[in-house]
Design a protein around this motif. Sequence first.
Motif, mmCIF file in Angstrom:
data_model
loop_
_atom_site.group_PDB
_atom_site.id
_atom_site.type_symbol
_atom_site.label_atom_id
_atom_site.label_comp_id
_atom_site.label_asym_id
_atom_site.label_seq_id
_atom_site.Cartn_x
_atom_site.Cartn_y
_atom_site.Cartn_z
ATOM 1 N N PHE A 28 1.049 -1.012 -0.109
ATOM 2 C CA PHE A 28 -0.044 -0.125 0.137
ATOM 3 C C PHE A 28 0.784 1.378 -0.157
ATOM 4 C CE2 PHE A 28 -2.432 2.962 2.779
ATOM 5 C CZ PHE A 28 -3.332 3.608 1.749
ATOM 6 N N GLU A 29 1.951 1.258 0.774
ATOM 7 C CA GLU A 29 2.874 2.418 0.931
ATOM 8 C C GLU A 29 3.621 2.695 -0.391
ATOM 9 O OE1 GLU A 29 5.732 4.124 4.098
ATOM 10 O OE2 GLU A 29 5.883 2.303 3.729
ATOM 11 N N SER A 30 4.049 1.646 -1.002
ATOM 12 C CA SER A 30 4.820 1.833 -2.158
ATOM 13 C C SER A 30 4.091 2.259 -3.458
ATOM 14 C CB SER A 30 5.628 0.450 -2.471
ATOM 15 O OG SER A 30 4.719 -0.540 -2.861
ATOM 16 N N GLU A 31 2.673 1.827 -3.300
ATOM 17 C CA GLU A 31 1.855 1.981 -4.464
ATOM 18 C C GLU A 31 1.274 3.380 -4.504
ATOM 19 O OE1 GLU A 31 0.346 0.567 -7.388
ATOM 20 O OE2 GLU A 31 1.799 -0.896 -7.201
ATOM 21 N N ALA A 32 1.215 3.897 -3.138
ATOM 22 C CA ALA A 32 0.653 5.374 -2.839
ATOM 23 C C ALA A 32 1.874 6.051 -3.069
ATOM 24 C CB ALA A 32 0.171 5.283 -1.292
ATOM 25 N N LYS A 33 2.828 5.897 -2.671
ATOM 26 C CA LYS A 33 4.121 7.081 -2.797
ATOM 27 C C LYS A 33 4.681 6.931 -4.312
ATOM 28 C CE LYS A 33 5.334 7.264 2.029
ATOM 29 N NZ LYS A 33 6.526 6.918 3.154
ATOM 30 N N ALA A 34 4.492 6.103 -4.930
ATOM 31 C CA ALA A 34 4.811 6.084 -6.300
ATOM 32 C C ALA A 34 4.322 7.191 -7.209
ATOM 33 C CB ALA A 34 4.548 4.560 -7.192
ATOM 34 N N ASP A 35 3.222 7.722 -7.028
ATOM 35 C CA ASP A 35 2.694 8.626 -7.794
ATOM 36 C C ASP A 35 2.493 9.969 -7.275
ATOM 37 O OD1 ASP A 35 2.556 7.227 -10.223
ATOM 38 O OD2 ASP A 35 0.934 6.215 -9.050
ATOM 39 N N ILE A 36 2.986 10.117 -5.890
ATOM 40 C CA ILE A 36 2.533 11.137 -4.989
ATOM 41 C C ILE A 36 3.378 12.453 -5.240
ATOM 42 C CG2 ILE A 36 4.391 10.811 -2.961
ATOM 43 C CD1 ILE A 36 1.620 11.268 -1.172
ATOM 44 N N GLU A 37 4.440 12.425 -5.691
ATOM 45 C CA GLU A 37 5.492 13.565 -5.996
ATOM 46 C C GLU A 37 4.716 14.616 -6.802
ATOM 47 O OE1 GLU A 37 8.363 14.377 -4.297
ATOM 48 O OE2 GLU A 37 7.872 12.596 -3.050
ATOM 49 N N SER A 38 3.993 14.161 -7.814
ATOM 50 C CA SER A 38 3.332 15.145 -8.951
ATOM 51 C C SER A 38 2.137 15.488 -8.431
ATOM 52 C CB SER A 38 3.594 14.582 -10.060
ATOM 53 O OG SER A 38 2.721 13.521 -10.267
ATOM 54 N N VAL A 39 1.603 15.491 -7.381
ATOM 55 C CA VAL A 39 0.163 15.436 -6.943
ATOM 56 C C VAL A 39 0.083 16.538 -5.795
ATOM 57 C CG1 VAL A 39 -0.855 13.163 -7.813
ATOM 58 C CG2 VAL A 39 -0.422 13.639 -5.255
ATOM 59 N N THR A 40 -1.113 17.261 -6.028
ATOM 60 C CA THR A 40 -1.372 18.396 -4.739
ATOM 61 C C THR A 40 -2.560 18.092 -4.002
ATOM 62 O OG1 THR A 40 -2.450 19.780 -6.169
ATOM 63 C CG2 THR A 40 -0.017 20.094 -6.000
ATOM 64 N N LYS A 65 1.606 13.437 6.388
ATOM 65 C CA LYS A 65 2.766 14.293 6.569
ATOM 66 C C LYS A 65 3.252 14.952 5.273
ATOM 67 C CE LYS A 65 7.198 14.477 8.844
ATOM 68 N NZ LYS A 65 8.191 13.845 9.454
ATOM 69 N N ILE A 66 3.394 14.017 4.367
ATOM 70 C CA ILE A 66 3.842 14.267 3.119
ATOM 71 C C ILE A 66 2.751 15.482 2.481
ATOM 72 C CG2 ILE A 66 4.209 13.591 0.687
ATOM 73 C CD1 ILE A 66 5.286 10.993 1.884
ATOM 74 N N MET A 67 1.704 15.065 2.476
ATOM 75 C CA MET A 67 0.745 15.877 1.558
ATOM 76 C C MET A 67 0.360 17.301 2.286
ATOM 77 S SD MET A 67 0.176 14.339 -1.326
ATOM 78 C CE MET A 67 -1.116 15.745 -1.506
ATOM 79 N N SER A 68 0.617 17.099 3.651
ATOM 80 C CA SER A 68 0.164 18.537 4.337
ATOM 81 C C SER A 68 1.411 19.611 3.866
ATOM 82 C CB SER A 68 0.417 18.319 5.969
ATOM 83 O OG SER A 68 1.768 18.171 6.447
ATOM 84 N N GLY A 69 2.445 19.308 3.435
ATOM 85 C CA GLY A 69 3.317 20.187 3.151
ATOM 86 C C GLY A 69 3.071 20.658 1.609
ATOM 87 N N LYS A 70 2.421 20.007 0.889
ATOM 88 C CA LYS A 70 2.130 20.383 -0.601
ATOM 89 C C LYS A 70 0.866 20.276 -0.952
ATOM 90 C CE LYS A 70 3.011 16.493 -2.900
ATOM 91 N NZ LYS A 70 3.906 15.997 -4.077
ATOM 92 N N GLY A 71 -0.039 20.138 -0.334
ATOM 93 C CA GLY A 71 -1.594 20.148 -0.708
ATOM 94 C C GLY A 71 -2.698 19.533 0.304
#
Length: 98
Positions: A28-40, A65-71
Amino acid sequence: MTIKKEKNGSKLTIAVEGRVDSVTSKEFESEAKADIESVTELVLDFSQLNYISSAGLRVLLSLHKIMSGKGSMKVINVNDTVNDIFEVTGFSEVLNIE
């Protein structure tokens, strides 16, 4: 566990079916984080999620935590069982649940 992802511009929707536990949380973590860099905007659709363990909750916290900093990140279509887990652990206060 089955994961379906749909990307629309800067919005990523991830639908999870089955269980997120110590066996499946890494996938779940690897699938979610695979595309997360380019999303807000990250939307987690839990309409078919039956159970989430502490390992799965750690993944949610990491994504939050990742998303709170960028979207933004929101969790939608949570059933009563998973919602009870969120309530007991305090995640209902941390996550945006619709």
